[in-house]
Scaffold this active site. Structure first.
Site, PDB file in Angstrom:
ATOM      1  NE  ARG A   1      35.073  64.548  23.834  1.00  0.00           N
ATOM      2  CZ  ARG A   1      34.917  63.940  22.652  1.00  0.00           C
ATOM      3  NH1 ARG A   1      33.743  63.415  22.331  1.00  0.00           N
ATOM      4  NH2 ARG A   1      35.922  63.863  21.807  1.00  0.00           N
TER       5      ARG A   1
ATOM      6  CG  ASN B   1      37.070  59.282   9.384  1.00  0.00           C
ATOM      7  OD1 ASN B   1      37.693  58.217   9.353  1.00  0.00           O
ATOM      8  ND2 ASN B   1      37.653  60.460   9.528  1.00  0.00           N
TER       9      ASN B   1
ATOM     10  NE  ARG C   1      50.626  42.314  49.515  1.00  0.00           N
ATOM     11  CZ  ARG C   1      51.269  42.754  50.604  1.00  0.00           C
ATOM     12  NH1 ARG C   1      50.999  42.231  51.786  1.00  0.00           N
ATOM     13  NH2 ARG C   1      52.170  43.698  50.502  1.00  0.00           N
TER      14      ARG C   1
ATOM     15  CG  ASN D   1      49.321  21.210  57.840  1.00  0.00           C
ATOM     16  OD1 ASN D   1      48.798  22.246  58.258  1.00  0.00           O
ATOM     17  ND2 ASN D   1      48.615  20.207  57.351  1.00  0.00           N
TER      18      ASN D   1
ATOM     19  CG  ASN E   1      56.828  40.471  56.876  1.00  0.00           C
ATOM     20  OD1 ASN E   1      55.973  40.888  57.659  1.00  0.00           O
ATOM     21  ND2 ASN E   1      56.825  40.746  55.590  1.00  0.00           N
TER      22      ASN E   1
ATOM     23  CB  ALA F   1      48.416  25.271  69.078  1.00  0.00           C
TER      24      ALA F   1
HETATM   25  C1  UD1 Z   1      38.323  62.496  14.045  1.00  0.00           C
HETATM   26  C2  UD1 Z   1      37.966  62.684  12.570  1.00  0.00           C
HETATM   27  C3  UD1 Z   1      36.517  62.271  12.352  1.00  0.00           C
HETATM   28  C4  UD1 Z   1      36.336  60.819  12.814  1.00  0.00           C
HETATM   29  C5  UD1 Z   1      36.801  60.655  14.253  1.00  0.00           C
HETATM   30  C6  UD1 Z   1      36.822  59.184  14.611  1.00  0.00           C
HETATM   31  C7  UD1 Z   1      39.280  64.625  11.887  1.00  0.00           C
HETATM   32  C8  UD1 Z   1      39.250  66.041  11.491  1.00  0.00           C
HETATM   33  N1  UD1 Z   1      38.119  64.069  12.208  1.00  0.00           N
HETATM   34  O1  UD1 Z   1      37.501  63.394  14.773  1.00  0.00           O
HETATM   35  O2  UD1 Z   1      36.207  62.370  10.988  1.00  0.00           O
HETATM   36  O3  UD1 Z   1      34.974  60.464  12.681  1.00  0.00           O
HETATM   37  O4  UD1 Z   1      38.140  61.136  14.426  1.00  0.00           O
HETATM   38  O5  UD1 Z   1      37.133  59.009  15.954  1.00  0.00           O
HETATM   39  O6  UD1 Z   1      40.311  64.025  11.865  1.00  0.00           O
HETATM   40  N2  UD1 Z   1      44.968  64.499  17.858  1.00  0.00           N
HETATM   41  C9  UD1 Z   1      46.257  64.955  17.796  1.00  0.00           C
HETATM   42  N3  UD1 Z   1      46.483  66.289  17.632  1.00  0.00           N
HETATM   43  C10 UD1 Z   1      45.468  67.181  17.537  1.00  0.00           C
HETATM   44  C11 UD1 Z   1      44.152  66.704  17.592  1.00  0.00           C
HETATM   45  C12 UD1 Z   1      43.932  65.370  17.732  1.00  0.00           C
HETATM   46  O7  UD1 Z   1      47.192  64.173  17.899  1.00  0.00           O
HETATM   47  O8  UD1 Z   1      45.762  68.375  17.403  1.00  0.00           O
HETATM   48  C13 UD1 Z   1      44.738  63.064  18.049  1.00  0.00           C
HETATM   49  C14 UD1 Z   1      43.914  62.771  19.292  1.00  0.00           C
HETATM   50  O9  UD1 Z   1      44.753  62.584  20.416  1.00  0.00           O
HETATM   51  C15 UD1 Z   1      43.195  61.503  18.899  1.00  0.00           C
HETATM   52  C16 UD1 Z   1      43.052  61.607  17.388  1.00  0.00           C
HETATM   53  O10 UD1 Z   1      43.990  62.568  16.967  1.00  0.00           O
HETATM   54  O11 UD1 Z   1      43.945  60.345  19.206  1.00  0.00           O
HETATM   55  C17 UD1 Z   1      41.651  62.005  16.964  1.00  0.00           C
HETATM   56  O12 UD1 Z   1      41.378  63.292  17.480  1.00  0.00           O
HETATM   57  P1  UD1 Z   1      39.935  63.710  17.959  1.00  0.00           P
HETATM   58  O13 UD1 Z   1      39.985  65.086  18.497  1.00  0.00           O
HETATM   59  O14 UD1 Z   1      39.361  62.652  18.840  1.00  0.00           O
HETATM   60  O15 UD1 Z   1      39.186  63.757  16.570  1.00  0.00           O
HETATM   61  P2  UD1 Z   1      37.642  63.740  16.336  1.00  0.00           P
HETATM   62  O16 UD1 Z   1      37.119  65.112  16.533  1.00  0.00           O
HETATM   63  O17 UD1 Z   1      37.040  62.661  17.151  1.00  0.00           O
HETATM   64 MG    MG Z   2      37.793  61.307  18.805  1.00  0.00          MG
END
Ligand code: UD1
Ligand code: MG
Length: 428
Positions: free
Chosen positions: A15, A164, A308, A350, A359, A396
């Site tokens: 996304r 969650n 900078r 000044n 430069n 100047a």
């Molecule tokens: C997850 C929770 C959901 C919660 C939500 C909160 C699960 C099944 N669901 O859903 O209950 O409300 O987070 O944000 O866990 N990731 C991996 N490997 C994978 C998939 C994901 O490392 O294969 C990591 C992603 O990079 C991310 C995190 O896990 O940092 C959460 O994954 P995401 O796909 O965002 O989970 P949600 O569907 O949002």
């Molecule tokens: Mg998520």
């Protein structure tokens, strides 16, 4: 408490609509994942980061900041999902905190709340008016009864507004006993970490909910989320400085990156950007100025000035449209319209309006050195490398192409010619 921390960062981040991995998008000067690791390290000597998509790139970027992190490659082809993500990690300690790499606003002080329970699992929950997209959590008293993903929830469960937040503390026996029992028999055909909660519940283990602040546990999934988190992070950064006595005029118009330090009686006016590794001490930064990777001490900058990287300004004033780069200015005044690059300018000097240090000759950069009490007239070009010793006057309009000895005047001018009556002759 002996604590291991696992940061999940293997997700693709579809996304975000970007070639850059989600967790490498920056907020206030640093990648999102940097913040998660930095906070984790405050609590644990055993931090693992789970990667998959563009894993090498993410690892390389993080190794610029941290040298003691375990990077683990998820077996994503066979075990996708948040449950699959933790399978490959061997945690050292008895308590395992699981964080997400896309939650840059979570602070270690808030994570300490998880450590106060004596439960088999502690899970973060938030009450939301619009719970769309999150897993729902059913709570009874002080225990979690059920957790269900949105895509797997029935109509009643969908109405639950407690969700969650995605951060958990597990006792290591939960991983040991239940990880191998996870299945992907669900709507997304993924291995869910949330099913560990489900299984533990069925076996009568204790699962405590921890209500957390929504704005701190905000997950970043899109560029809109990214900008909203940036606003929250900016608010946090500036409020911290205000508590230390820094004045911000119209703070919501000011951008301060997280590496910046501001001390003493400093004032930052509207529209200012303070970037990178900048340090401001007892100074006044006026409207719409930009300071990057530089130190400003007892000085006033701007309005509309640009400092900078690698500059140091002490007891100095630079005014509007003055650009300084990689220069040391001590006790200097440069009020208007100048470029001072690769220069070293000393006390009491000044710099007149329109002074330019030339430069760069198209191939290399060269230094300009200006001593004490030098008066540089307006519209002067200093062709570097060049040294102006102490107590010098540059008239100047002069183009300085050689060093000037102490006590001298340097002047280069084409003689002025006045032709009387010329105007009438020309226009009539
Ligand atoms: C997850 C929770 C959901 C919660 C939500 C909160 C699960 C099944 N669901 O859903 O209950 O409300 O987070 O944000 O866990 N990731 C991996 N490997 C994978 C998939 C994901 O490392 O294969 C990591 C992603 O990079 C991310 C995190 O896990 O940092 C959460 O994954 P995401 O796909 O965002 O989970 P949600 O569907 O949002
Ligand atoms: Mg998520």
């Amino acid at each position: 408490m002996k604590l291991s921390i696992i940061i999940l960062a293997a997700g693709k981040g579809t996304r975000m609509k970007s070639k850059l991995p989600k967790v490498l998008h920056k907020i206030s000067g640093y990648e999102m994942l940097y913040y998660s690791i930095k906070e984790a390290k405050k609590l644990s000597d055993d931090v693992s980061v789970v990667l998959y998509h563009q894993a090498k790139l993410v690892e390389n970027e993080m190794q610029k900041y941290f040298d003691d992190i375990n990077f683990v490659l998820q077996d994503h082809a066979n075990y996708p999902g948040t449950g699959g993500a933790v399978m490959g990690v061997s945690a050292k300690h008895e308590n395992i905190l699981v964080l997400n790499g896309d939650m840059p606003l979570v602070e270690s002080s808030e994570l300490e709340g998880f450590l106060k329970f004596n439960s088999d699992i502690v899970m973060s929950v938030i009450k939301l008016n619009n719970p769309d997209g999150y897993g729902r959590v059913i709570i009874d008293g002080d225990e979690v009864v059920k957790i269900v993903e949105q895509k797997d929830a029935n109509e009643d469960e969908l109405k639950t507004k407690t969700v969650n937040a995605g951060v958990y503390l597990f006792k290591s026996h939960i991983f040991k006993n239940y990880l191998t029992k996870l299945s992907n028999d669900n709507a997304q055909k993924e291995y869910y970490i949330t099913d560990l909660v489900e299984m533990a519940k069925k076996d009568g283990l204790k699962i405590s909910p921890l209500f957390v602040k929504e704005e701190n546990f905000k997950g970043v999934n899109s560029k809109k989320d990214l900008s909203e988190s940036e606003v929250l992070m900016q608010k946090r950064i500036k409020e911290n400085f205000m508590r230390e006595g820094v004045i911000f005029r119209l703070p919501e118009t000011i951008y301060v990156e997280s590496g910046v330090k501001i001390e003493g009686e400093s004032m930052i006016e509207n529209g200012v950007s303070l970037l990178g590794d900048t340090k401001i001490i007892n100074s006044h930064i006026k409207t719409n100025s930009v300071v990057e990777d530089s130190e400003i001490i007892n000085s006033s900058i701007g309005p509309m000035a640009r400092v900078r990287p690698n500059s140091e300004l002490v007891d100095t004033h630079i005014g509007n449209f003055v650009e300084v780069k990689k220069s040391i200015l001590k006790g200097v005044k440069a009020g208007h319209l100048s470029y001072l690059g690769d220069s070293d300018i000393d006390e009491g000097s000044n710099i007149g309006a329109g002074t330019i240090t030339c430069n760069y000759d198209g191939k290399k950069k060269y230094k300009t050195k200006i001593g004490k009490n030098v008066f540089i007239g307006s519209d002067t070009q200093l062709v570097a490398p060049v040294v102006i010793e102490d107590d010098v006057i540059i008239a100047a309009g002069t183009t300085v192409i050689q060093d000037v000895k102490s006590g001298s005047l340097a002047i280069s001018r084409t003689p002025l010619k006045i032709v009387e009556g010329f105007f009438k002759k020309f226009f009539s």
